[in-house]
Design a protein around this motif. Structure first.
Motif, PDB file in Angstrom:
ATOM      1  N   GLN A   1      -7.003   6.801   3.756  1.00  0.00           N
ATOM      2  CA  GLN A   1      -6.030   5.705   3.748  1.00  0.00           C
ATOM      3  C   GLN A   1      -6.529   4.523   2.957  1.00  0.00           C
ATOM      4  O   GLN A   1      -5.763   3.673   2.527  1.00  0.00           O
ATOM      5  CB  GLN A   1      -5.706   5.286   5.191  1.00  0.00           C
ATOM      6  CG  GLN A   1      -4.872   6.304   5.935  1.00  0.00           C
ATOM      7  CD  GLN A   1      -4.577   5.874   7.361  1.00  0.00           C
ATOM      8  OE1 GLN A   1      -5.017   4.796   7.781  1.00  0.00           O
ATOM      9  NE2 GLN A   1      -3.864   6.706   8.092  1.00  0.00           N
ATOM     10  N   LYS A   2      -7.848   4.452   2.789  1.00  0.00           N
ATOM     11  CA  LYS A   2      -8.374   3.323   2.014  1.00  0.00           C
ATOM     12  C   LYS A   2      -8.278   3.567   0.515  1.00  0.00           C
ATOM     13  O   LYS A   2      -8.515   2.692  -0.286  1.00  0.00           O
ATOM     14  CB  LYS A   2      -9.848   3.093   2.399  1.00  0.00           C
ATOM     15  CG  LYS A   2     -10.026   2.677   3.838  1.00  0.00           C
ATOM     16  CD  LYS A   2     -11.489   2.472   4.161  1.00  0.00           C
ATOM     17  CE  LYS A   2     -11.700   2.080   5.624  1.00  0.00           C
ATOM     18  NZ  LYS A   2     -13.135   1.887   5.962  1.00  0.00           N
ATOM     19  N   GLU A   3      -7.954   4.794   0.172  1.00  0.00           N
ATOM     20  CA  GLU A   3      -7.872   5.102  -1.236  1.00  0.00           C
ATOM     21  C   GLU A   3      -6.560   4.603  -1.846  1.00  0.00           C
ATOM     22  O   GLU A   3      -5.574   4.335  -1.134  1.00  0.00           O
ATOM     23  CB  GLU A   3      -8.004   6.615  -1.416  1.00  0.00           C
ATOM     24  CG  GLU A   3      -9.364   7.156  -0.986  1.00  0.00           C
ATOM     25  CD  GLU A   3      -9.456   8.655  -1.182  1.00  0.00           C
ATOM     26  OE1 GLU A   3      -8.460   9.241  -1.637  1.00  0.00           O
ATOM     27  OE2 GLU A   3     -10.509   9.223  -0.885  1.00  0.00           O
ATOM     28  N   LYS A   4      -6.548   4.585  -3.158  1.00  0.00           N
ATOM     29  CA  LYS A   4      -5.389   4.073  -3.914  1.00  0.00           C
ATOM     30  C   LYS A   4      -4.172   4.965  -3.753  1.00  0.00           C
ATOM     31  O   LYS A   4      -3.030   4.502  -3.740  1.00  0.00           O
ATOM     32  CB  LYS A   4      -5.787   3.989  -5.378  1.00  0.00           C
ATOM     33  CG  LYS A   4      -4.751   3.324  -6.255  1.00  0.00           C
ATOM     34  CD  LYS A   4      -5.276   3.185  -7.682  1.00  0.00           C
ATOM     35  CE  LYS A   4      -4.243   2.505  -8.557  1.00  0.00           C
ATOM     36  NZ  LYS A   4      -4.719   2.359  -9.947  1.00  0.00           N
ATOM     37  N   LYS A   5      -4.392   6.285  -3.605  1.00  0.00           N
ATOM     38  CA  LYS A   5      -3.290   7.220  -3.471  1.00  0.00           C
ATOM     39  C   LYS A   5      -2.454   6.943  -2.225  1.00  0.00           C
ATOM     40  O   LYS A   5      -1.229   6.983  -2.239  1.00  0.00           O
ATOM     41  CB  LYS A   5      -3.848   8.641  -3.414  1.00  0.00           C
ATOM     42  CG  LYS A   5      -2.790   9.732  -3.406  1.00  0.00           C
ATOM     43  CD  LYS A   5      -3.447  11.086  -3.447  1.00  0.00           C
ATOM     44  CE  LYS A   5      -2.386  12.183  -3.448  1.00  0.00           C
ATOM     45  NZ  LYS A   5      -3.004  13.539  -3.469  1.00  0.00           N
TER      46      LYS A   5
ATOM     47  N   ASN B   1      -2.213   4.064  -0.654  1.00  0.00           N
ATOM     48  CA  ASN B   1      -1.509   2.785  -0.851  1.00  0.00           C
ATOM     49  C   ASN B   1      -0.227   2.981  -1.653  1.00  0.00           C
ATOM     50  O   ASN B   1       0.802   2.335  -1.403  1.00  0.00           O
ATOM     51  CB  ASN B   1      -2.431   1.794  -1.562  1.00  0.00           C
ATOM     52  CG  ASN B   1      -3.604   1.381  -0.683  1.00  0.00           C
ATOM     53  OD1 ASN B   1      -3.496   1.443   0.558  1.00  0.00           O
ATOM     54  ND2 ASN B   1      -4.719   0.985  -1.285  1.00  0.00           N
ATOM     55  N   LYS B   2      -0.249   3.879  -2.641  1.00  0.00           N
ATOM     56  CA  LYS B   2       0.963   4.148  -3.436  1.00  0.00           C
ATOM     57  C   LYS B   2       2.053   4.762  -2.570  1.00  0.00           C
ATOM     58  O   LYS B   2       3.241   4.465  -2.717  1.00  0.00           O
ATOM     59  CB  LYS B   2       0.631   5.089  -4.583  1.00  0.00           C
ATOM     60  CG  LYS B   2      -0.133   4.430  -5.713  1.00  0.00           C
ATOM     61  CD  LYS B   2      -0.354   5.412  -6.864  1.00  0.00           C
ATOM     62  CE  LYS B   2      -1.076   4.744  -8.026  1.00  0.00           C
ATOM     63  NZ  LYS B   2      -1.284   5.675  -9.152  1.00  0.00           N
ATOM     64  N   ARG B   3       1.622   5.636  -1.615  1.00  0.00           N
ATOM     65  CA  ARG B   3       2.625   6.241  -0.732  1.00  0.00           C
ATOM     66  C   ARG B   3       3.276   5.193   0.172  1.00  0.00           C
ATOM     67  O   ARG B   3       4.484   5.239   0.445  1.00  0.00           O
ATOM     68  CB  ARG B   3       1.966   7.335   0.119  1.00  0.00           C
ATOM     69  CG  ARG B   3       1.643   8.583  -0.689  1.00  0.00           C
ATOM     70  CD  ARG B   3       0.934   9.611   0.158  1.00  0.00           C
ATOM     71  NE  ARG B   3       0.647  10.805  -0.618  1.00  0.00           N
ATOM     72  CZ  ARG B   3      -0.103  11.815  -0.183  1.00  0.00           C
ATOM     73  NH1 ARG B   3      -0.651  11.751   1.032  1.00  0.00           N
ATOM     74  NH2 ARG B   3      -0.310  12.880  -0.940  1.00  0.00           N
ATOM     75  N   GLU B   4       2.468   4.257   0.625  1.00  0.00           N
ATOM     76  CA  GLU B   4       3.035   3.182   1.444  1.00  0.00           C
ATOM     77  C   GLU B   4       4.046   2.345   0.638  1.00  0.00           C
ATOM     78  O   GLU B   4       5.122   1.971   1.130  1.00  0.00           O
ATOM     79  CB  GLU B   4       1.909   2.270   1.972  1.00  0.00           C
ATOM     80  CG  GLU B   4       1.019   2.901   3.002  1.00  0.00           C
ATOM     81  CD  GLU B   4       1.728   3.077   4.330  1.00  0.00           C
ATOM     82  OE1 GLU B   4       2.826   2.470   4.492  1.00  0.00           O
ATOM     83  OE2 GLU B   4       1.226   3.804   5.188  1.00  0.00           O
ATOM     84  N   ASP B   5       3.698   2.049  -0.608  1.00  0.00           N
ATOM     85  CA  ASP B   5       4.629   1.282  -1.472  1.00  0.00           C
ATOM     86  C   ASP B   5       5.914   2.062  -1.713  1.00  0.00           C
ATOM     87  O   ASP B   5       7.027   1.511  -1.701  1.00  0.00           O
ATOM     88  CB  ASP B   5       3.958   0.960  -2.815  1.00  0.00           C
ATOM     89  CG  ASP B   5       2.779   0.001  -2.647  1.00  0.00           C
ATOM     90  OD1 ASP B   5       2.751  -0.689  -1.593  1.00  0.00           O
ATOM     91  OD2 ASP B   5       1.943  -0.069  -3.553  1.00  0.00           O
TER      92      ASP B   5
END
Length: 489
Positions: free
Chosen positions: A366-370, A372-376
């Motif tokens: 969850q700390k990864e960038k991938k 974060n993109k899913r959350e956006d």
């Protein structure tokens, strides 16, 4: 840049500024022209409230607003971009207002108001917002009826009562002699009915044994209307009948006078016949004049019905075009609704899939960038679903409103088609009457020509055969008309 070029550029800028100023000035010169006097209409009439742009401009696709500030809602008729907005119209005017498309092309935004009602009286505002041009039209509504005089015997007097029903605004009633002198009468009884119309009655007393000529007049100055009824009251109406002996004496005197009159009137036989023929000719001329007047009225009524039929066809064509546009709009909204529903299903599906993937991810990932993109992406989908739901809601409301307008326009189309049938039926009747009257006028003219030839031939024949039977008939008519009536009187 050289000074000469600078100078030319400066002059060009001034010319452009002047042209823009002229264009703006010309654009603001449009004004609305209306009638200087109130428009007067009778209950049940179809009338036009005049209003046009000056200078003339094509107003088919402009917004035209007719309203009355004393009503709620205030709209009498609204037209925007070539479509009538019936949902904003006051229910009092449903199906009774229209604009002519042909006249709109010439800047004429006059309102046609059908079947005028008493509640239509008031001040109307005509507005074209694009030019900020407006004017007001005052409509005065009236109703009239012809008075009737009733005669009643009361002891040694006669009571004359004048009645007239169905007036608006409140009129005045007065009695006058045939010479125009006023008459002393009882106060006028004036009553306003539940329909808003006034009924009047007034009485005058006449002494027996005298002769009078009266006129009962009902007038309303605001609508320039006056109706009257006339009556002649003769003293003979009050005479008591004579006894049998008097009748015998009168009959004997009549017989003696008849015998003497026969001798005197025989030599007038030929002259009487000629006069009778001339009298018939005069009657034929009078009949022909009356027929020509009736023919003129029928022609005028035919012309009025033809104009009414043309206006009806224009209104019907406009309504059909409006229904076509509304049906296209309805189809477009339906397709848009289906697309929005499909988009919402797809968005919800993607949102569910992303939610499942986010739950399966470990805290480390969850700390990864991938992640974060899913959350956006999830947030974007939620926002898009919200927008699509709002658009779907608006589309459904527009579809509902469009469906109501289609129903109203369809009802109006049915009424116009029914009115068209009635107009065509009346027009055929008037055309048939016109043809019959033309034939009657032609026959009367031929008969009059034949009578003139007969009279001319009679005057040119000094020696004619003497018809004793015809002379006796003429003498009897002369005695009855010229002798008996003065004697009995």
């Amino acid at each position: 840049m050289t000074p000469l070029k600078d100078k030319h550029l400066l002059v060009l800028q001034h010319v452009v500024v002047v042209l823009l100023f002229l264009i703006q000035s010309c654009g603001g010169q449009h004004q609305m022209i209306g009638p200087t006097q109130p428009v007067v209409a009778m209950i049940g009439d179809d009338i036009i409230l005049p209003c046009h742009l000056e200078p003339a401009v094509d107003a088919v696709d402009l917004t035209v607003d007719w309203s009355r500030t004393d009503l709620k809602p205030r709209s009498v008729y609204v037209r925007r971009e070539g479509v009538e907005l019936l949902t904003e119209q006051n229910p009092l005017y449903t199906g009774r207002t229209s604009l002519s498309v042909n006249k709109l092309q010439c800047g004429d935004v006059s309102l046609k108001l059908s079947t005028v009602q008493l509640s239509d009286a008031g001040t109307y505002k005509c507005l074209v917002p694009k030019f900020n041009a407006e004017t007001v039209v005052t409509l005065v509504v009236g109703s009239v009826s012809s008075p009737v005089i009733e005669l009643t015997n009361v002891k040694n007097e006669m009571m004359l009562e004048c009645k007239s029903n169905g007036w608006y605004p409140e009129p005045q009633m007065l009695w006058v002699y045939s010479e125009g002198k006023p008459v002393s009468v009882e106060p006028t009884n004036n009553v306003r009915g539940s329909d808003g119309l006034y009924s009047l009655s007034s009485k005058v007393t006449v002494e027996k044994g005298q002769s009078y000529s009266f006129a009962c007049k009902v007038q309303q100055k605001n609508i320039s209307q006056i109706k009257e009824a006339n009556i002649h009251v003769s003293g003979d109406l009050f005479m008591v009948q004579s006894n049998t002996a008097v009748h015998i004496i009168i009959n004997l005197a009549v017989c003696l006078i008849t015998v003497g009159t026969v001798v005197i009137l025989i030599w007038k036989c030929e002259q009487k016949k000629s006069k009778n023929k001339i009298h018939d000719t005069d009657e034929n001329e009078l009949h022909q004049t009356e027929m020509e007047k009736k023919l003129q009225k029928v022609c005028e009524e035919t012309k009025r019905l033809e104009d009414q039929l043309q206006n009806n066809e224009e209104d019907l064509k406009h309504v059909q075009q409006t229904i076509g546009k509304l049906m296209e709009q309805k189809t477009s909204l339906k397709n848009q609704k289906e697309n929005l529903i499909a988009l919402l299903k797809e968005d919800n599906k993607q949102l569910t899939e992303i939610g499942i993937k986010i739950k399966k991810e470990t805290p480390l990932l969850q700390k990864e960038k991938k992640v974060n993109k899913r959350e956006d992406k999830k947030t974007d989908l939620e926002n898009r679903i919200k927008v699509h739901e709002e658009l779907l809601n608006m589309t459904e409301k527009l579809m509902e409103k469009t469906e109501k307008i289609i129903i109203q326009m369809t009802e109006r189309k049915g009424k116009l088609e029914k009115d068209k049938e009635q107009i065509m039926k009346h027009l055929k009747e008037e055309q048939r009457n016109e043809k019959d009257l033309e034939e009657s006028v032609r026959k009367t003219s031929e008969k009059e020509s034949s009578s003139d030839n007969f009279v001319s031939d009679s005057n040119n024949r000094p020696h004619q055969e003497f018809d004793l039977g015809e002379c006796v008939r003429v003498v009897e008519e002369g005695v009855e008309k010229d002798t008996l009536e003065p004697l009995i009187a």
